[in-house]
Design an enzyme around this catalytic site. Sequence first.
Site, short mmCIF file in Angstrom:
data_model
loop_
_atom_site.label_atom_id
_atom_site.label_comp_id
_atom_site.label_asym_id
_atom_site.label_seq_id
_atom_site.Cartn_x
_atom_site.Cartn_y
_atom_site.Cartn_z
N ALA A 139 0.84 -1.20 0.00
CA ALA A 139 0.00 0.00 0.00
C ALA A 139 0.88 1.25 0.00
O ALA A 139 2.04 1.22 0.42
CB ALA A 139 -0.91 -0.01 1.22
N ARG A 141 0.96 3.74 1.81
CA ARG A 141 1.43 4.25 3.11
C ARG A 141 2.73 3.57 3.53
O ARG A 141 3.38 4.02 4.47
CB ARG A 141 0.36 4.04 4.17
CG ARG A 141 -0.02 2.59 4.42
CD ARG A 141 -1.12 2.50 5.47
NE ARG A 141 -1.54 1.12 5.70
CZ ARG A 141 -2.45 0.49 5.00
NH1 ARG A 141 -3.05 1.13 4.00
NH2 ARG A 141 -2.79 -0.76 5.27
N TYR A 142 3.09 2.48 2.85
CA TYR A 142 4.32 1.77 3.19
C TYR A 142 5.47 2.10 2.24
O TYR A 142 6.63 2.11 2.64
CB TYR A 142 4.10 0.25 3.17
CG TYR A 142 3.06 -0.22 4.15
CD1 TYR A 142 3.22 -0.02 5.51
CD2 TYR A 142 1.91 -0.86 3.72
CE1 TYR A 142 2.27 -0.45 6.42
CE2 TYR A 142 0.95 -1.30 4.62
CZ TYR A 142 1.13 -1.09 5.97
OH TYR A 142 0.19 -1.51 6.86
N THR A 143 5.19 2.32 0.98
CA THR A 143 6.26 2.52 0.00
C THR A 143 6.72 3.97 -0.03
O THR A 143 6.01 4.89 0.37
CB THR A 143 5.78 2.11 -1.41
OG1 THR A 143 4.67 2.93 -1.77
CG2 THR A 143 5.37 0.66 -1.44
#
Length: 765
Positions: A139, A141-143
Amino acid sequence: MAQKKKSAAKKRSARRAPAPVPALEDIEELPLSSFTEKAYLDYSMYVILDRALPHVGDGLKPVQRRIIYAMSELGLSAASKHKKSARTVGDVLGKFHPHGDSACYEAMVLMAQPFTYRYPLVDGQGNWGSQDDPKSFAAMRYTESKLTRFSKSLLQELGQGTVEFQPNFDGTLTEPALLPSRLPHILLNSTTGIAVGMATDIPPHNLVELGNACIHLLDKPKATLDDIMTYVQGPDYPTDAEIITPAEDIRSIYETGGGGLRARAVYEREDTDIIVTALPYQVSGSRVLEQIAAQMNAKKLPLVEDIRDESDHESPTRLVITPRSNRVDVDNLMQHLFATTDLERTYRVNMNVIGLNGRPQVKALVPMLKEWLGFRMDTVRRRLQWRLDKVEKRLHILAGLMIAYLNIDEVIRIIRNNDEPKPVLMDTFKISDVQAEAILELKLRHLAKLEEMEIKREQNDLEKERDSLQATLGSDRRMKTLVKKELKEDIDTYGDERRSPIVLRDAAQAISEAELVPSEPITVVLSERGWVRAGKGHEVDARTLQYKAGDAYQSSALGRTNGTALFLDSTGRVYGVAAHGFPSARGLGEPLSSRVKSPDGARFVSVLMGEDDERYLFSTSAGYGFVARLGDLVSRNKAGKAVLSVPAGADVLPVARVHSLTDDLVAAISNTGSLLSFPVGELPEMARGKGNKIFNIPGKKFKAGEESMVALAVLSPRGKLRIEAGKRHTVIKYAELEHYAGERGQRGKKLPRGFQSVDAISVEK
């Protein structure tokens, strides 16, 4: 307090009040057909122009362009640190692209995947998917992400007056209508899109090849497609798989703007294993292994012993295929896998783009490159003009400053003695408003003598630059030279070697099912009611097998699992069925009618197997028959093949194997107990028909219920004829048939008393 409650109640009732109904004269009435037509056309044009198709100028769709521009505005250049992808997506949605966040992020992911884009535009950090599963990315928000070094070719000239800016969706900001691409990005990275009534599929190409082709077009604008194809060999996918499309087909694609390409995996031998080292574009290694495993589980690929995936960071693609033995022809096996799995894939090409005129069109290679060069020439001209305007504006200011330095005392006096010194300065020294403003903004420390020298030096440099810019803008030759120089610089900066080799290969050919099936001996058994099964080996005693209630043995044949079983029915049709698919003889089998389409009411009489040159005798109770080669009877049609013509009222008799046309004897028996023997060579060899007369049936026309031929056998010199009548039986040797010998078409001689009504005959060795 009571008053406050009353006012609040009034406000609530006002909110609940229905909206005022507009007057009839304010309502526009349209026919439903006109309204829907206009609405559909508006939507179609929006999807085509603002969503699905790329522009020939920068090769980007609107969402891609907005992502790149938003990242540049956030300062996410190649030299900066990575930042959360959610930050970029939020900026894109909030400022430029009011659509779904998942679609926007997926577009961003595609630009970051090196196995999707030939020259990625986004540098991702984290899980951005894999070739096995491109949609397995984490997602947003992680990358984390930033722009790649290559994206500079799209943004380098953005702030230099090269492109038009347009209002964003709410009119509070502006965004570039196009990016000033320094390279033909429309052909560098793969682009796919589906609009309303049209689509686009543009394959990626090599930067060095395209750059050199553009340089050649600048030198020779009338260059032909063949000239350009000396530079552009074909598409160049971000994978090492081979492009096996013939050169003439690639030329046709570039000539028309559409067609198809084929790419094939690359493999090598390592001891006894086959190692697949490169897969076609967008092909998943796990998917290929699933396809191979499915064939193995269905027992359609006995040539393969094992498959496994040994891919890792050092070897991104390493699929291991282990053949069953050293005798397996690896090339034939791989040809089969190319034809039946994604190890070879076909790609559609449809070079549909939005041109400089704002209209979608499928463009051939040369017109597309020429149109991009027109865009590039216009971009460079606008950049030079923008720079020339800035240089002339600066020279104008420097001229005013020089006047101030030459008359510094008078300038100071005017400023000290006047409340509004600007008009006085303009009138005294005949300078413009801009020059006077520049003089008034001078700092005291800039009044030094060295500053005057610096102004003169800057003036000289800018005058040289102005003359150079004016000379370039006034000469097409110089403009082309400048564009070529910049193309060469970008080729040296971003260019790399071709990844997808173009190799001429023959079309892949799948191995036939019969060749894939192991050759093992089997016995195919047919019951009276048409149920079929197969037992392993040739030692199966079909007569002793268990049958369904009311069913019994009818016929059997010896063959091999990779052969074809032929079934003769009571209408004279022959059906071919692959022998390896029959159920085991341990069970009751399956109805043959589930595999073939026989006429209603037909029953199956015999089953045959063997080599193509083996011969069998076909006959009917009307006394006619002929010899046929097995190879002439094979048919893959489920409806079978008409072989034996059956007279009205007659029955089809079980077939008899013929070993020798010169030595074998035919033994034909009638329902009246007559036996006729004659050489099988007297019968014709045919592929289909009624045949010749075997036994003489009285009467001009055969009639059911009267005399007929009820049994027929073929004996070799070592054979014996066993005749069964009720509980009695007798055996007649080959030599003893001389007593019943006659010519074909005669009535023969009577059998001994007690065998006038024959139940069955068979041949013993």
